[in-house]
Design a protein around this motif. Structure first.
Motif, PDB file in Angstrom:
ATOM      1  N   ARG A   1      -7.677 -33.694 -25.510  1.00 23.27           N
ATOM      2  CA  ARG A   1      -7.436 -32.151 -25.390  1.00 23.27           C
ATOM      3  C   ARG A   1      -8.364 -31.334 -26.545  1.00 23.27           C
ATOM      4  O   ARG A   1      -8.538 -30.129 -26.243  1.00 23.27           O
ATOM      5  CB  ARG A   1      -6.047 -31.903 -25.718  1.00 23.27           C
TER       6      ARG A   1
ATOM      7  N   ASP B   1     -16.112 -29.287 -26.532  1.00 22.19           N
ATOM      8  CA  ASP B   1     -16.289 -28.360 -25.371  1.00 22.19           C
ATOM      9  C   ASP B   1     -14.785 -27.770 -24.904  1.00 22.19           C
ATOM     10  O   ASP B   1     -14.871 -26.583 -24.536  1.00 22.19           O
ATOM     11  CB  ASP B   1     -16.801 -29.328 -24.399  1.00 22.19           C
ATOM     12  N   VAL B   2     -13.717 -28.536 -25.246  1.00 16.02           N
ATOM     13  CA  VAL B   2     -12.577 -27.804 -24.806  1.00 16.02           C
ATOM     14  C   VAL B   2     -11.594 -28.050 -26.019  1.00 16.02           C
ATOM     15  O   VAL B   2     -11.507 -29.102 -26.641  1.00 16.02           O
ATOM     16  CB  VAL B   2     -11.997 -28.400 -23.517  1.00 16.02           C
TER      17      VAL B   2
ATOM     18  N   MET C   1      -7.213 -27.630 -26.453  1.00 17.34           N
ATOM     19  CA  MET C   1      -6.133 -27.461 -25.545  1.00 17.34           C
ATOM     20  C   MET C   1      -5.019 -28.113 -26.490  1.00 17.34           C
ATOM     21  O   MET C   1      -4.493 -28.946 -26.372  1.00 17.34           O
ATOM     22  CB  MET C   1      -6.312 -28.072 -24.088  1.00 17.34           C
TER      23      MET C   1
ATOM     24  N   TYR D   1     -12.301 -21.731 -31.814  1.00 12.62           N
ATOM     25  CA  TYR D   1     -13.601 -21.338 -30.905  1.00 12.62           C
ATOM     26  C   TYR D   1     -14.501 -20.718 -32.161  1.00 12.62           C
ATOM     27  O   TYR D   1     -15.774 -20.872 -31.910  1.00 12.62           O
ATOM     28  CB  TYR D   1     -13.482 -20.427 -29.687  1.00 12.62           C
TER      29      TYR D   1
ATOM     30  N   LYS E   1     -18.052 -21.227 -30.786  1.00 13.62           N
ATOM     31  CA  LYS E   1     -17.881 -20.943 -29.326  1.00 13.62           C
ATOM     32  C   LYS E   1     -17.654 -19.559 -29.156  1.00 13.62           C
ATOM     33  O   LYS E   1     -16.603 -19.254 -28.387  1.00 13.62           O
ATOM     34  CB  LYS E   1     -16.863 -21.894 -28.829  1.00 13.62           C
TER      35      LYS E   1
ATOM     36  N   LYS F   1     -17.712 -18.390 -25.532  1.00 13.31           N
ATOM     37  CA  LYS F   1     -16.318 -18.726 -24.747  1.00 13.31           C
ATOM     38  C   LYS F   1     -15.189 -17.582 -25.010  1.00 13.31           C
ATOM     39  O   LYS F   1     -14.542 -17.250 -23.986  1.00 13.31           O
ATOM     40  CB  LYS F   1     -15.717 -20.148 -25.403  1.00 13.31           C
TER      41      LYS F   1
ATOM     42  N   TYR G   1     -12.236 -18.910 -16.951  1.00 13.87           N
ATOM     43  CA  TYR G   1     -12.708 -19.022 -18.383  1.00 13.87           C
ATOM     44  C   TYR G   1     -11.650 -19.608 -19.213  1.00 13.87           C
ATOM     45  O   TYR G   1     -11.698 -20.212 -20.415  1.00 13.87           O
ATOM     46  CB  TYR G   1     -13.502 -18.129 -19.221  1.00 13.87           C
TER      47      TYR G   1
ATOM     48  N   ASP H   1      -8.647 -21.941 -20.003  1.00 19.69           N
ATOM     49  CA  ASP H   1      -8.437 -23.392 -19.670  1.00 19.69           C
ATOM     50  C   ASP H   1      -6.868 -23.518 -19.288  1.00 19.69           C
ATOM     51  O   ASP H   1      -6.343 -24.521 -18.956  1.00 19.69           O
ATOM     52  CB  ASP H   1      -8.770 -24.306 -20.729  1.00 19.69           C
TER      53      ASP H   1
END
Length: 418
Positions: free
Chosen positions: A273, A277-278, A280, A335, A340, A343, A384, A386
């Protein structure tokens, strides 16, 4: 995937203790958000319990196959009745155990000063434990080096301690009374337990628990191969999850037990998570460690709060939506820290366009009211974002005061003033 069923923490005071602890935890491994900082009064007094959990996590990181770790309450403490500024007075009532096939270690944590009284209570707790069916192979007293504690656990001889027990007139619930009842007129047995503990005892005074957690997490959380921000976020997720699980278990007067296989599943889940890149964060854990304080003027005077009020939502739903905002704001900072920027721009630009489309649709239908704007905006898709919570949170975030060209209003300013 590691799935956990969470039980709602319903006691307000305990909720506040959770949020105060995690504000303290965020000092090292995360952000502090502007509007939604939980009430910080008494944070220092929660240091002992915060330290308890950090030591638990530190021990958790040493788990190996066929091992488990346990956090439990002893001495029948009613945690709901403990005032936040008094929690340090009860930290010897919590104990951790880490066990394997051939080992069972009992760990007592004391962050603040270890007095003769505290040392005696710890030792008496252990004497009861030694007399139980638990086959303890090692006893550890763990303390923060900052407090310059000396090892005084065995300053009293077995004979002196037994005399103190015999002469005690404390209540039936007191540890010393339980020991008195257990070993009444049986000094030989008492002395045997005392000596057995002494042989298996270790005193640890650690200078920096956070540094140790950081070092001990390096392999599990792949420190060498990822951005430092991501690595820190993984540690924060582990601390947050342990906090929620321990608080709920203690609140329900149950031990919290984590097996090695469950721990490894948790580590894998966190790593999946929290990547470059991600990001969460676990929403359920976040929600339970970030409580909205409506008495805080920063919340009451915030534009996002006033805009939600215009939607005529009940307080519970206002709290929920401010929670979405806090969750997104936390993620947004992650981010920013990992560069990012695109994003963030894509999420927020799409959210603002969704609001514009929703507003126009409602105007065409003659249904342009604050709640309808909120509801219709939330219904729009945002590829965009998540998760739904991120999507919802971004829409509340854009109602903030400092937004310029992309500010969202559930109620237009001119209507609010009229």
């Amino acid at each position: 995937m590691y799935n956990v069923k969470f039980v709602e923490i319903k006691h307000t005071k305990w909720y506040n203790i959770v949020s105060k602890f995690f504000t303290l935890a965020e000092t090292d491994w995360g952000e502090v958000m502007d509007t939604y900082i939980p009430d910080s009064s008494g944070i220092n007094s929660l240091g002992g319990f915060s330290y308890q959990i950090r030591v638990f996590v530190c021990c958790m990181l040493s788990l190996k196959d066929n091992m488990q770790i346990e956090f439990e309450t002893i001495d029948d403490v009613n945690i709901k009745k403990i005032k936040p500024n008094e929690i340090d007075d009860y930290d010897e009532n919590f104990i951790s155990k880490i066990s394997g096939i051939d080992s069972n270690t009992a760990i007592q944590v004391k962050r603040t000063s270890i007095t003769e009284s505290v040392a005696q209570k710890v030792l008496l707790n252990w004497i009861l434990l030694e007399a139980s069916e638990n086959a303890i192979t090692k006893y550890v007293l763990f303390t923060d080096k900052t407090y310059n504690n000396n090892d005084i656990l065995f300053n009293k001889s077995a004979d002196e301690l037994f005399s103190s027990v015999k002469e005690s007139n404390k209540s039936a619930k007191a540890i010393i009374t339980k020991v008195k009842k257990k070993f009444i007129n049986d000094f030989k047995n008492f002395e045997q337990k005392y000596n057995s503990i002494r042989k298996k005892y270790q005193f640890i005074s650690l200078e920096n628990i956070d540094e140790k957690i950081d070092n001990d997490s390096s392999i599990l959380f792949r420190k060498a191969g990822i951005n430092k921000v991501v690595y820190d976020r993984r540690i924060k997720e582990l601390l947050q999850h342990a906090t929620v699980e321990i608080m709920e278990a203690v609140n329900n007067k149950n031990p919290y037990i984590l097996r090695f296989d469950e721990f490894m599943a948790l580590v894998d889940d966190i790593c999946s998570r929290m990547t470059e890149d991600v990001m969460m964060p676990h929403y359920s854990d976040f929600k339970k460690t970030h409580v909205i304080n409506f008495k805080d003027l920063k919340v009451a005077n915030s534009r996002e709060y006033r805009q939600l009020l215009s939607c005529q939502l009940p307080q519970g739903l206002i709290e929920q939506h401010l929670g979405f905002c806090g969750y997104y704001e936390s993620l947004r900072l992650s981010y920013l820290e990992t560069n990012k920027i695109s994003k963030i721009k894509d999420i927020e630009e799409t959210t603002y366009e969704n609001f514009q489309n929703a507003k126009f649709k409602l105007q065409r239908r003659g249904q342009d009211e604050p709640y309808n704007r909120l509801d219709e905006t939330k219904k729009q898709s945002n590829s965009y974002a998540d998760s739904e919570q991120i999507k919802f949170g971004s829409s509340i975030y854009l109602t903030k005061e400092q937004m310029e060209d992309s500010q969202i209003s559930w109620e237009d300013e001119e209507n609010a003033k009229s």
